[in-house]
Design an enzyme around this catalytic site. Structure first.
Site, PDB file in Angstrom:
ATOM      1  N   GLU A 154     -12.747  -0.381   5.379  1.00  0.00           N
ATOM      2  CA  GLU A 154     -12.278  -1.766   5.447  1.00  0.00           C
ATOM      3  C   GLU A 154     -12.273  -2.312   6.878  1.00  0.00           C
ATOM      4  O   GLU A 154     -11.467  -1.879   7.700  1.00  0.00           O
ATOM      5  CB  GLU A 154     -10.859  -1.864   4.879  1.00  0.00           C
ATOM      6  CG  GLU A 154     -10.300  -3.275   4.885  1.00  0.00           C
ATOM      7  CD  GLU A 154      -8.923  -3.369   4.253  1.00  0.00           C
ATOM      8  OE1 GLU A 154      -8.508  -4.497   3.918  1.00  0.00           O
ATOM      9  OE2 GLU A 154      -8.261  -2.322   4.094  1.00  0.00           O
ATOM     10  N   GLU A 248      -4.618  -7.544  -3.301  1.00  0.00           N
ATOM     11  CA  GLU A 248      -3.782  -6.999  -2.236  1.00  0.00           C
ATOM     12  C   GLU A 248      -3.150  -8.207  -1.546  1.00  0.00           C
ATOM     13  O   GLU A 248      -3.616  -8.698  -0.527  1.00  0.00           O
ATOM     14  CB  GLU A 248      -4.572  -6.161  -1.246  1.00  0.00           C
ATOM     15  CG  GLU A 248      -3.629  -5.419  -0.292  1.00  0.00           C
ATOM     16  CD  GLU A 248      -4.369  -4.681   0.803  1.00  0.00           C
ATOM     17  OE1 GLU A 248      -4.365  -3.437   0.776  1.00  0.00           O
ATOM     18  OE2 GLU A 248      -4.918  -5.342   1.702  1.00  0.00           O
TER      19      GLU A 248
END
Length: 271
Positions: A154, A248
């Protein structure tokens, strides 16, 4: 077809983070199932924090998939990163992520490396730090491949890491690795900070995207910020993305309403 996903975190040390559901795994799964989510993304303190037979039982009971497992507890609880100057700490970080890869692979789910990537610390050279990152990712990517899953890396925004901040930077770094079993996480919150144009970044580098975090510009659920989802949704479809759009996001204004907002927006853009 892009699939819907909601986050469940079970780590008290990260309770202030951007997770929709907290603490009670089965309650979160029951609510996710009732709302029509396809999957959950799970954050645990360790690979053995949940018994695998129990998780299998709950996934079957609520007709859910496990989309991915987070590794952030490795840093938050143990202070481990892949770029620590101390080689012993790097080894422990690799071991922690390795265990999470094995745990997720039981369900066909990838592990996500976010905060455990670390930073270039004062007094350390960028080239050397990036070599540590490459070394760790090569080892972990090969392990993921042996388990039949990918590994997710990420790119984070500049306030969280000084390693790789954009999808382009992440893609070019993946191209330099020996392993080809790592994909990128396109987190729309981070992208809103770092990308000049989210749609173009997805169109240009979409083949490297293996997971999406479905959160608005302010980290609240989509629809509560200024992210323009129309172009992003079109770009993801154009590059043939078929993974998860995982919330998220902060549980704003509360977990239940955040989950309802997320599934409503997901259906608006991807169904």
């Amino acid at each position: 077809m892009i699939k819907s996903c909601v986050t469940i975190a079970l780590v008290p040390e990260i309770k202030s983070g951007p997770w929709i559901f907290w603490e009670d795994l089965e309650t979160g799964m029951e609510k996710a199932s009732r709302l029509g989510f396809d999957a959950i993304e799970l954050f645990t303190a360790s690979a053995d924090a949940i018994a695998i037979p129990r998780l299998k039982e709950l996934l079957e009971k609520y007709n859910l998939e496990l989309a991915a497992v987070g590794t952030g507890a490795g840093k938050v609880i143990h202070g481990l990163t892949l770029t620590d100057p101390d080689s012993k700490i790097r080894e422990k970080a690799i071991s922690f992520i390795s265990d999470m890869i094995d745990f997720g692979a039981t369900f066909g789910a990838p592990a996500i490396i976010g905060s455990m990537q670390g930073n270039i610390l004062p007094g350390n050279e960028r080239e050397e730090t990036m070599s540590w990152l490459a070394e760790g990712l090569n080892q972990l990517g090969k392990q993921a491949e042996s388990k039949g899953v990918t590994l997710i890396y990420e790119p984070l925004n500049r306030y969280e890491t000084n390693l790789l901040n954009t999808i382009e930077d992440g893609s070019k770094f993946l191209e330099s690795l020996e392993t080809k079993s790592i994909k990128l996480l396109a987190d729309l919150f981070h992208m809103n900070i770092e990308e000049g144009n989210l749609e173009e970044s997805i169109l240009n580098w979409g083949k490297y995207i293996g997971h999406v975090h479905f959160a608005d510009s302010n980290r609240r659920p989509i629809g509560f910020g200024h992210t323009s989802m129309k172009e992003i949704a079109e770009a993801l479809k154009a590059v043939g993305y078929t993974g998860y759009a995982s919330a998220e996001a902060f549980p704003y204004p509360n977990p239940d309403e955040a989950a309802e907002q997320t599934i409503k927006e997901f259906r608006k853009w991807f169904r």
